[in-house]
Design a protein around this motif. Structure first.
Motif, PDB file in Angstrom:
ATOM      1  N   ALA A 238       0.805  -1.219   0.000  1.00 49.40           N
ATOM      2  CA  ALA A 238       0.000   0.000   0.000  1.00 49.40           C
ATOM      3  C   ALA A 238       0.840   1.272   0.000  1.00 49.40           C
ATOM      4  N   ALA A 239       2.027   1.231   0.591  1.00 55.49           N
ATOM      5  CA  ALA A 239       2.844   2.445   0.705  1.00 55.49           C
ATOM      6  C   ALA A 239       3.854   2.605  -0.428  1.00 55.49           C
ATOM      7  N   LEU A 240       3.898   1.654  -1.371  1.00 54.61           N
ATOM      8  CA  LEU A 240       4.867   1.765  -2.464  1.00 54.61           C
ATOM      9  C   LEU A 240       4.499   2.935  -3.378  1.00 54.61           C
ATOM     10  N   PRO A 241       5.480   3.751  -3.781  1.00 52.31           N
ATOM     11  CA  PRO A 241       5.180   4.916  -4.622  1.00 52.31           C
ATOM     12  C   PRO A 241       4.692   4.501  -6.010  1.00 52.31           C
ATOM     13  N   GLY A 242       3.665   5.217  -6.496  1.00 53.38           N
ATOM     14  CA  GLY A 242       3.148   4.961  -7.834  1.00 53.38           C
ATOM     15  C   GLY A 242       2.369   3.677  -7.968  1.00 53.38           C
ATOM     16  N   VAL A 243       1.929   3.116  -6.842  1.00 53.60           N
ATOM     17  CA  VAL A 243       1.246   1.819  -6.863  1.00 53.60           C
ATOM     18  C   VAL A 243      -0.114   1.955  -6.196  1.00 53.60           C
ATOM     19  N   ARG A 244      -1.130   1.376  -6.838  1.00 52.23           N
ATOM     20  CA  ARG A 244      -2.456   1.308  -6.234  1.00 52.23           C
ATOM     21  C   ARG A 244      -2.862  -0.153  -6.114  1.00 52.23           C
ATOM     22  N   VAL A 245      -3.279  -0.549  -4.929  1.00 48.48           N
ATOM     23  CA  VAL A 245      -3.719  -1.924  -4.709  1.00 48.48           C
ATOM     24  C   VAL A 245      -5.122  -2.082  -5.271  1.00 48.48           C
ATOM     25  N   VAL A 246      -5.249  -2.938  -6.288  1.00 52.28           N
ATOM     26  CA  VAL A 246      -6.543  -3.200  -6.907  1.00 52.28           C
ATOM     27  C   VAL A 246      -7.331  -4.200  -6.079  1.00 52.28           C
ATOM     28  N   SER A 247      -6.673  -5.282  -5.675  1.00 51.90           N
ATOM     29  CA  SER A 247      -7.313  -6.286  -4.833  1.00 51.90           C
ATOM     30  C   SER A 247      -6.233  -7.050  -4.088  1.00 51.90           C
ATOM     31  N   SER A 249      -6.028 -10.724  -1.570  1.00 53.18           N
ATOM     32  CA  SER A 249      -6.703 -11.827  -0.894  1.00 53.18           C
ATOM     33  C   SER A 249      -5.731 -12.970  -0.674  1.00 53.18           C
ATOM     34  N   ALA A 250      -5.478 -13.306   0.580  1.00 53.07           N
ATOM     35  CA  ALA A 250      -4.640 -14.452   0.943  1.00 53.07           C
ATOM     36  C   ALA A 250      -3.292 -14.435   0.228  1.00 53.07           C
ATOM     37  N   GLY A 251      -2.671 -13.279   0.180  1.00 50.14           N
ATOM     38  CA  GLY A 251      -1.350 -13.158  -0.425  1.00 50.14           C
ATOM     39  C   GLY A 251      -1.349 -12.987  -1.928  1.00 50.14           C
ATOM     40  N   ASP A 252      -2.511 -13.026  -2.559  1.00 46.62           N
ATOM     41  CA  ASP A 252      -2.636 -12.837  -4.011  1.00 46.62           C
ATOM     42  C   ASP A 252      -3.073 -11.387  -4.242  1.00 46.62           C
ATOM     43  N   THR A 253      -2.155 -10.571  -4.795  1.00 47.29           N
ATOM     44  CA  THR A 253      -2.365  -9.137  -4.875  1.00 47.29           C
ATOM     45  C   THR A 253      -2.296  -8.649  -6.310  1.00 47.29           C
ATOM     46  N   LEU A 254      -3.259  -7.816  -6.689  1.00 51.54           N
ATOM     47  CA  LEU A 254      -3.234  -7.128  -7.976  1.00 51.54           C
ATOM     48  C   LEU A 254      -2.878  -5.671  -7.738  1.00 51.54           C
ATOM     49  N   LEU A 255      -1.882  -5.187  -8.489  1.00 47.61           N
ATOM     50  CA  LEU A 255      -1.386  -3.833  -8.305  1.00 47.61           C
ATOM     51  C   LEU A 255      -1.451  -3.067  -9.611  1.00 47.61           C
ATOM     52  N   ASP A 256      -2.001  -1.877  -9.553  1.00 51.07           N
ATOM     53  CA  ASP A 256      -2.049  -0.983 -10.709  1.00 51.07           C
ATOM     54  C   ASP A 256      -0.893  -0.004 -10.583  1.00 51.07           C
ATOM     55  N   LEU A 257       0.046  -0.067 -11.554  1.00 52.34           N
ATOM     56  CA  LEU A 257       1.214   0.800 -11.517  1.00 52.34           C
ATOM     57  C   LEU A 257       0.960   2.051 -12.346  1.00 52.34           C
ATOM     58  N   GLY A 258       1.039   3.199 -11.692  1.00 49.61           N
ATOM     59  CA  GLY A 258       0.904   4.465 -12.383  1.00 49.61           C
ATOM     60  C   GLY A 258       2.229   4.882 -12.996  1.00 49.61           C
ATOM     61  N   ALA A 259       2.292   6.163 -13.405  1.00 50.31           N
ATOM     62  CA  ALA A 259       3.484   6.661 -14.086  1.00 50.31           C
ATOM     63  C   ALA A 259       4.730   6.544 -13.216  1.00 50.31           C
ATOM     64  N   GLY A 260       4.578   6.678 -11.888  1.00 53.31           N
ATOM     65  CA  GLY A 260       5.735   6.613 -11.000  1.00 53.31           C
ATOM     66  C   GLY A 260       6.021   5.230 -10.444  1.00 53.31           C
ATOM     67  N   GLY A 261       5.248   4.225 -10.882  1.00 58.53           N
ATOM     68  CA  GLY A 261       5.440   2.879 -10.355  1.00 58.53           C
ATOM     69  C   GLY A 261       6.619   2.178 -11.001  1.00 58.53           C
ATOM     70  N   ASP A 262       7.329   1.378 -10.211  1.00 54.93           N
ATOM     71  CA  ASP A 262       8.514   0.646 -10.687  1.00 54.93           C
ATOM     72  C   ASP A 262       8.311  -0.829 -10.362  1.00 54.93           C
ATOM     73  N   ASP A 263       8.185  -1.664 -11.415  1.00 51.31           N
ATOM     74  CA  ASP A 263       7.917  -3.069 -11.167  1.00 51.31           C
ATOM     75  C   ASP A 263       9.054  -3.753 -10.411  1.00 51.31           C
ATOM     76  N   GLN A 264      10.288  -3.307 -10.625  1.00 52.76           N
ATOM     77  CA  GLN A 264      11.410  -3.912  -9.908  1.00 52.76           C
ATOM     78  C   GLN A 264      11.392  -3.545  -8.421  1.00 52.76           C
ATOM     79  N   ALA A 265      10.954  -2.339  -8.133  1.00 54.23           N
ATOM     80  CA  ALA A 265      10.800  -1.954  -6.725  1.00 54.23           C
ATOM     81  C   ALA A 265       9.702  -2.778  -6.070  1.00 54.23           C
ATOM     82  N   VAL A 266       8.635  -3.063  -6.822  1.00 53.47           N
ATOM     83  CA  VAL A 266       7.565  -3.908  -6.302  1.00 53.47           C
ATOM     84  C   VAL A 266       8.095  -5.306  -6.031  1.00 53.47           C
TER      85      VAL A 266
END
Length: 302
Positions: A238-247, A249-266
């Motif tokens: 939740a606190a990662l920059p440029g990331v929005r938690v879509v859903s 559940s039980a460790g299965d997470t969908l993340l929407d990366l905006g312009a400032g999101g970095d998949d490697q940081a995730v």
């Protein structure tokens, strides 16, 4: 090539079509998608000469459609256009004759299509005695019986059971393999995704997305990550920059990366929370692509 070029149509003050255009290559299937009232049926009626466009035209092999050309099109309207007291076999034969077939070939073709679409044991029954799903099959047989050069079908799968869907899908694929361009509208987007070479999404009378499903997906690529970390604590991303938690559940997470999101940081953050068992960009389904396109009708994609 079947071309719909710049179609515009208004009924009074209501603009139904606003520059609708797309092409369907020979031997390909085009899925025409849109919400109720988007303008799909009006587009098809213009192609068949049932509605006059205010502007634009529909062309087949480079020439505007005329009555002679339309006689070589297999058309299935959304509303049923059958004679309820006519027997199934006689009705399909009649439509074949209307398209110019001689009596013997028309009867033979009608027998073939009635059987292929699962109505062989009902060929002698009046149409009014059939269920709505079987009436739909009769109408499909009427569209296919004349060996059309083009197929334009408005909601052809509506009301069919799974066996009927499979029979029709195989019949359409067979037409495509012989070089026939097929256009069909449908709200059953799973079928569109499975069968069609290309897709057009219509919203408020405008084409808001066209292309193959893969092309539409690429336009959405790089947005949603699926990360599975079975032991991850809730809210770990939740606190990662440029990331929005879509859903989540039980460790299965969908993340929407905006312009400032970095998949490697995730990925790094996920590894620090536990063992990562899945990390990949998630391909949106056609349903999701449809919702996205319809929600933003001002973004017209050619």
């Amino acid at each position: 090539m079947l071309e719909f070029d710049g179609l515009r149509k208004s009924f009074g003050s209501i603009r139904v079509l606003d520059g609708v255009g797309f092409t369907v290559a020979p031997g390909s299937m085009f899925g025409f998608c849109g919400s109720n009232g988007a303008g799909k049926t009006t587009t098809m009626r213009i192609a068949m000469g049932l509605v006059r466009a205010d502007a634009g035209e529909v062309r087949w092999q480079g020439r505007p459609l005329d009555q002679v050309t339309r006689s070589r099109i297999g058309y299935m309207p959304e509303e049923r256009g059958l004679y309820p007291k006519m027997k199934v076999g006689e009705q399909v034969t009649y439509f074949a004759r209307l398209h110019g077939m001689d009596a013997a070939p028309a009867a033979k073709a009608a027998e073939e299509w009635v059987g292929r679409l699962g109505l062989g044991d009902r060929r002698g029954d009046p149409v009014e005695k059939l269920s709505l799903g079987n009436q739909q099959r009769v109408q499909l047989a009427a569209a296919l019986v004349s060996r059309p050069e083009v197929l334009i079908l408005d909601e052809p799968f509506s009301g069919l059971d799974p066996v009927g869907v499979d029979s029709l899908a195989e019949a359409l694929l067979e037409q495509v393999r012989t070089g026939v361009p097929v256009v069909f509208s449908s709200h059953q987007l799973d079928l569109v995704e499975r069968l069609c070479d290309s897709v057009g999404i219509l919203a408020r009378g405008r084409m808001v997305a066209t292309g193959t499903v893969e092309e539409l997906r690429r336009r959405e690529a790089g947005r949603v990550l699926r990360v599975v970390v079975p032991d991850a604590p809730p809210g770990w991303a939740a606190a990662l920059p440029g990331v929005r938690v879509v859903s989540e559940s039980a460790g299965d997470t969908l993340l929407d990366l905006g312009a400032g999101g970095d998949d490697q940081a995730v990925l790094g953050a996920a590894v620090r929370t536990g063992r990562v068992t899945h990390f990949a960009w998630r391909e949106p389904s056609l349903v999701e692509l449809f919702r996205e396109a319809v929600a933003q009708p001002q973004e017209v994609a050619a």
